[in-house]
Motif scaffolding. Structure first.
Motif, PDB file in Angstrom:
ATOM      1  N   GLU A 204      19.885  15.547  -0.019  1.00  0.00           N
ATOM      2  CA  GLU A 204      20.849  15.553  -1.383  1.00  0.00           C
ATOM      3  C   GLU A 204      20.901  14.548  -2.547  1.00  0.00           C
ATOM      4  N   TRP A 205      20.465  14.635  -2.508  1.00  0.00           N
ATOM      5  CA  TRP A 205      19.897  13.751  -3.659  1.00  0.00           C
ATOM      6  C   TRP A 205      18.882  14.030  -4.495  1.00  0.00           C
ATOM      7  N   ASN A 206      18.108  15.170  -4.391  1.00  0.00           N
ATOM      8  CA  ASN A 206      16.961  15.566  -5.047  1.00  0.00           C
ATOM      9  C   ASN A 206      18.053  16.374  -6.373  1.00  0.00           C
ATOM     10  N   PRO A 207      17.376  16.627  -7.538  1.00  0.00           N
ATOM     11  CA  PRO A 207      18.047  17.062  -8.479  1.00  0.00           C
ATOM     12  C   PRO A 207      17.860  18.250  -8.909  1.00  0.00           C
ATOM     13  N   VAL A 208      16.845  19.162  -7.980  1.00  0.00           N
ATOM     14  CA  VAL A 208      16.775  19.776  -7.326  1.00  0.00           C
ATOM     15  C   VAL A 208      18.184  21.137  -6.847  1.00  0.00           C
ATOM     16  N   SER A 209      18.657  20.566  -5.857  1.00  0.00           N
ATOM     17  CA  SER A 209      19.862  21.128  -5.017  1.00  0.00           C
ATOM     18  C   SER A 209      21.085  20.976  -5.449  1.00  0.00           C
ATOM     19  N   ALA A 210      21.009  19.848  -6.395  1.00  0.00           N
ATOM     20  CA  ALA A 210      22.643  19.774  -7.763  1.00  0.00           C
ATOM     21  C   ALA A 210      22.431  20.847  -8.188  1.00  0.00           C
ATOM     22  N   VAL A 211      21.185  21.226  -9.150  1.00  0.00           N
ATOM     23  CA  VAL A 211      20.824  22.534 -10.472  1.00  0.00           C
ATOM     24  C   VAL A 211      21.594  23.239  -9.350  1.00  0.00           C
ATOM     25  N   THR A 212      21.139  23.201  -7.931  1.00  0.00           N
ATOM     26  CA  THR A 212      21.268  24.987  -7.322  1.00  0.00           C
ATOM     27  C   THR A 212      22.452  24.679  -6.430  1.00  0.00           C
ATOM     28  N   LEU A 213      23.407  24.167  -6.770  1.00  0.00           N
ATOM     29  CA  LEU A 213      24.493  24.290  -6.260  1.00  0.00           C
ATOM     30  C   LEU A 213      25.631  25.006  -7.310  1.00  0.00           C
ATOM     31  N   ALA A 214      24.882  24.077  -8.533  1.00  0.00           N
ATOM     32  CA  ALA A 214      25.747  23.756  -9.698  1.00  0.00           C
ATOM     33  C   ALA A 214      25.159  26.144  -9.591  1.00  0.00           C
ATOM     34  N   ALA A 215      24.578  26.206  -9.816  1.00  0.00           N
ATOM     35  CA  ALA A 215      24.751  28.013  -9.789  1.00  0.00           C
ATOM     36  C   ALA A 215      24.971  28.750  -9.309  1.00  0.00           C
ATOM     37  N   ARG A 216      25.248  27.857  -7.656  1.00  0.00           N
ATOM     38  CA  ARG A 216      25.971  28.874  -7.154  1.00  0.00           C
ATOM     39  C   ARG A 216      26.634  29.315  -7.309  1.00  0.00           C
ATOM     40  N   GLU A 217      27.756  28.217  -7.222  1.00  0.00           N
ATOM     41  CA  GLU A 217      28.949  27.092  -7.951  1.00  0.00           C
ATOM     42  C   GLU A 217      29.321  28.570  -8.880  1.00  0.00           C
ATOM     43  N   LEU A 218      28.645  28.716  -9.643  1.00  0.00           N
ATOM     44  CA  LEU A 218      29.443  29.342 -11.338  1.00  0.00           C
ATOM     45  C   LEU A 218      29.155  30.419 -11.206  1.00  0.00           C
ATOM     46  N   PHE A 219      27.691  30.870 -10.381  1.00  0.00           N
ATOM     47  CA  PHE A 219      27.863  32.601 -10.051  1.00  0.00           C
ATOM     48  C   PHE A 219      28.729  32.859  -9.018  1.00  0.00           C
ATOM     49  N   GLY A 220      29.492  32.317  -8.600  1.00  0.00           N
ATOM     50  CA  GLY A 220      30.072  32.822  -7.134  1.00  0.00           C
ATOM     51  C   GLY A 220      29.767  32.382  -6.171  1.00  0.00           C
ATOM     52  N   ASN A 221      28.716  31.855  -5.636  1.00  0.00           N
ATOM     53  CA  ASN A 221      28.093  32.918  -4.618  1.00  0.00           C
ATOM     54  C   ASN A 221      27.518  31.472  -3.386  1.00  0.00           C
ATOM     55  N   THR A 222      29.390  31.038  -3.324  1.00  0.00           N
ATOM     56  CA  THR A 222      29.981  29.565  -1.855  1.00  0.00           C
ATOM     57  C   THR A 222      30.283  30.641  -1.197  1.00  0.00           C
ATOM     58  N   SER A 223      30.617  29.928   0.162  1.00  0.00           N
ATOM     59  CA  SER A 223      31.695  30.073   1.232  1.00  0.00           C
ATOM     60  C   SER A 223      32.916  28.901   1.740  1.00  0.00           C
ATOM     61  N   PRO A 224      34.029  29.635   1.527  1.00  0.00           N
ATOM     62  CA  PRO A 224      34.878  29.140   2.194  1.00  0.00           C
ATOM     63  C   PRO A 224      34.811  28.446   3.234  1.00  0.00           C
ATOM     64  N   LEU A 225      33.759  28.972   4.721  1.00  0.00           N
ATOM     65  CA  LEU A 225      32.841  28.342   5.224  1.00  0.00           C
ATOM     66  C   LEU A 225      32.513  27.391   5.160  1.00  0.00           C
ATOM     67  N   GLN A 226      31.529  27.009   3.902  1.00  0.00           N
ATOM     68  CA  GLN A 226      30.657  26.334   3.386  1.00  0.00           C
ATOM     69  C   GLN A 226      31.497  24.671   2.826  1.00  0.00           C
ATOM     70  N   THR A 227      30.935  23.836   3.279  1.00  0.00           N
ATOM     71  CA  THR A 227      31.690  22.674   2.306  1.00  0.00           C
ATOM     72  C   THR A 227      30.284  21.050   2.169  1.00  0.00           C
ATOM     73  N   PRO A 228      30.432  21.387   0.723  1.00  0.00           N
ATOM     74  CA  PRO A 228      28.718  20.680   0.204  1.00  0.00           C
ATOM     75  C   PRO A 228      28.781  19.154   0.870  1.00  0.00           C
ATOM     76  N   PRO A 229      27.913  18.234   1.056  1.00  0.00           N
ATOM     77  CA  PRO A 229      28.495  16.879   1.732  1.00  0.00           C
ATOM     78  C   PRO A 229      28.683  16.524   1.271  1.00  0.00           C
ATOM     79  N   ASP A 230      29.097  15.346   2.224  1.00  0.00           N
ATOM     80  CA  ASP A 230      29.747  14.004   1.464  1.00  0.00           C
ATOM     81  C   ASP A 230      29.276  13.019   0.509  1.00  0.00           C
ATOM     82  N   VAL A 231      28.522  13.349  -0.699  1.00  0.00           N
ATOM     83  CA  VAL A 231      27.221  12.480  -1.744  1.00  0.00           C
ATOM     84  C   VAL A 231      28.172  13.284  -3.177  1.00  0.00           C
ATOM     85  N   TRP A 232      28.432  12.483  -3.958  1.00  0.00           N
ATOM     86  CA  TRP A 232      28.500  12.711  -5.076  1.00  0.00           C
ATOM     87  C   TRP A 232      27.271  13.876  -5.768  1.00  0.00           C
ATOM     88  N   PRO A 233      26.448  14.151  -6.057  1.00  0.00           N
ATOM     89  CA  PRO A 233      25.923  15.099  -6.495  1.00  0.00           C
ATOM     90  C   PRO A 233      26.551  16.267  -5.990  1.00  0.00           C
TER      91      PRO A 233
END
Length: 266
Positions: A204-233
């Motif tokens: 959850e605090w790995n920089p690679v996780s933040a970059v990967t999730l940022a790319a997923r969100e910007l590419f639109g590759n996320t699902s409404p059924l998925q909620t990210p963990p409750d950590v700031w990054p």
């Protein structure tokens, strides 16, 4: 004036490194072969057994592959510097009227261009296996920009390591020991919440996780059924990714330049 000279000299060194890729195309071929293999392996071998709620695994996978690919691409910086040190090319640079920082600026910039080419090839591969972009062109470009910015910042860390060791072989062993944990203990290939508790907190605090999730969100590759963990990054992955870029640059640009001065003084 010194800054302009460093940038101009860095552009010359960068051109030299890019010409090397043109003359030895195997460098580009093999830097893309492994990521393509990972795409095919995870998509067709493991994809059927990994379920992501509300979306196809291949769309979940590609952002992780992109992040892993640019990290491996950044290692070219370290191996290239280690090779130049052993072959005496750095000594030739020292004899020229050029800025000392030009070697590092040119090396990191040329590897950024190489990473951009690899991402284009990987995007084409992803489209072939079923990955799609569900966002606007500007958001997709922003995703690519974040991946490249992170790769550029990470390449300075690899430059520092490449100047610490005395041969490309040692660098390759050292970098792989570091790269594999940070790319796999993350949300690159599976959701971080599926990991054991100890590894989950690291992911959850790995920089690679933040970059990967940022790319997923910007590419639109996320699902409404998925909620990210409750950590700031992971609640703010784009800001977290840009923050990590700044942190890496602030730490490793001075370290790499300091180590370069020590290395050439041996």
């Amino acid at each position: 004036m010194k800054l302009l000279q460093a940038l101009a000299d860095g552009a010359v060194v960068s051109k030299r490194n890019l010409i090397k890729i043109k003359r030895v195309p195997d460098l580009l071929v093999f830097s893309t072969a492994a990521p393509i293999m990972f795409v095919l392996l995870f998509a067709y071998v493991f994809g059927g057994s990994i379920e992501i709620p509300g979306m196809d695994y291949r769309e979940f996978l590609m952002a992780g592959i992109f992040a892993q690919t640019v990290l491996f691409g950044a290692t070219i910086t370290g191996s290239g510097l280690a090779e130049d040190m052993t072959k005496g090319i750095i000594d030739r640079f020292r004899s020229l009227p050029m800025a000392r920082s030009a070697v590092l600026v040119g090396r990191t910039t040329s590897d950024l261009v190489n990473n951009a080419l690899v991402i284009v090839i990987m995007m084409i591969t992803g489209l072939i296996v079923g990955w799609r972009i569900h966002s606007s062109p500007l958001e997709a470009l922003a995703a690519v920009a974040i991946l490249l910015l992170f790769a550029y910042a990470f390449s300075w860390a690899m430059a520092w390591i490449g100047l610490l060791v005395r041969s490309p072989e040692v660098f390759n062993n050292a970098s792989f020991i570091f790269i594999f944990p940070i790319t796999y203990i993350a949300n690159t290939f599976v959701q971080s919440e599926r990991l054991p508790s100890g590894l989950r907190h690291i992911a959850e605090w790995n920089p690679v996780s933040a970059v990967t999730l940022a790319a997923r969100e910007l590419f639109g590759n996320t699902s409404p059924l998925q909620t990210p963990p409750d950590v700031w990054p992971l609640q703010h992955p784009v800001l977290a990714s840009l923050g990590w870029v700044v942190v890496f640059l602030l730490i490793f640009v001075p370290l790499a330049n300091y180590q370069y001065k020590r290395a050439v003084a041996r």
